[in-house]
Design an enzyme around this catalytic site. Sequence first.
Site, mmCIF file in Angstrom:
data_model
loop_
_atom_site.group_PDB
_atom_site.id
_atom_site.type_symbol
_atom_site.label_atom_id
_atom_site.label_comp_id
_atom_site.label_asym_id
_atom_site.label_seq_id
_atom_site.Cartn_x
_atom_site.Cartn_y
_atom_site.Cartn_z
ATOM 1 N N ASP A 138 -5.959 3.002 -3.121
ATOM 2 C CA ASP A 138 -7.072 3.463 -2.315
ATOM 3 C C ASP A 138 -8.027 4.307 -3.179
ATOM 4 O O ASP A 138 -8.522 3.819 -4.193
ATOM 5 C CB ASP A 138 -6.529 4.225 -1.092
ATOM 6 C CG ASP A 138 -7.567 4.542 -0.056
ATOM 7 O OD1 ASP A 138 -7.866 3.675 0.779
ATOM 8 O OD2 ASP A 138 -8.092 5.686 -0.075
ATOM 9 N N HIS A 195 -1.615 -1.030 4.784
ATOM 10 C CA HIS A 195 -2.374 -0.351 3.730
ATOM 11 C C HIS A 195 -1.500 0.629 2.955
ATOM 12 O O HIS A 195 -1.639 0.757 1.736
ATOM 13 C CB HIS A 195 -3.551 0.389 4.361
ATOM 14 C CG HIS A 195 -4.405 1.128 3.391
ATOM 15 N ND1 HIS A 195 -5.121 0.512 2.383
ATOM 16 C CD2 HIS A 195 -4.653 2.461 3.256
ATOM 17 C CE1 HIS A 195 -5.791 1.415 1.689
ATOM 18 N NE2 HIS A 195 -5.519 2.605 2.194
#
Length: 292
Positions: free
Chosen positions: A107, A272
């Site tokens: 990320d 994620h």
Amino acid sequence: MTPTIPGFGHFRLPGADGVELAGAVGGHGSPVVLLHGFPQTHLMWRHVAERLAAEHTVICPDLRGYGDSGKPAADSPAVYAKRTMAADVVALAAALGHDRFALVGHDRGALVAFRAGLDHPETVTHLGILDVVPTLDMWDVLHGVSAAVAFHLYLMAQPPGLPETMIAGSADAFFGSFLDAWSGGPDGLPPEVRAAYLRASRAAVPSIVADYRASAGVDIEHDRADLDAGTRLTMPVTVLQQDWGAQLGYDAAAVWRAWAPDLDHRLTKAGHFMAEEAPEEVTAAIRDLLTR
């Protein structure tokens, strides 16, 4: 009590411009630096770090502006530019005795790792990227109503003042919404870990917003300059991500191949927060990368 990575020691060391970086280090062997994402801290690597420590020195810092690391005022765009944050990582590794290391980011940490690979090719030996595309490409692939999935990017790109006020006014609801929506299942984030992430994010609203605001300005400038100059990632690169290409209508592997000629692009069915939900898969991908 804040959870820790079992068997790891802790450090507080200066980054590139004296900003103090906190984190955990453990294991023995060739160095691997792991960079966390949003809205997390270095704790997100706890499962992967333990596994890699059997054969590597594993360094897990909190990025500047996050966790227990320093949170300088964003008095210029450079303070939270990914170029500055990448220089932090290089300085930290050097302070721990490593002038070359493998680097893996998730990320926001993956954007820092990407910039480190471009700016410091003599230092970063292998590059792992989890669940992003480069900043310049990220803005290009978001369009129409599909961009609603990334509403926070647009909110935190606004001029200083309103985003910070809005987020600080409901910090737990704001950050918690991502922890809930982006998780692939209920087992990835135990309550004590979720609480630690919320506590850290609540205390870092201005610096987190500044990090995102940089990605709508100075980070784009740096990426575009490198693209125009033909600068590419020269080390082996592994990208592991959800199938965002299918969801948003672009060829994710082609986007990455334009930057990374030596590319291993992989898709995962994990959510994620894959390092916490699927640590065996993530560890295997990193180990494969390090053998290239």
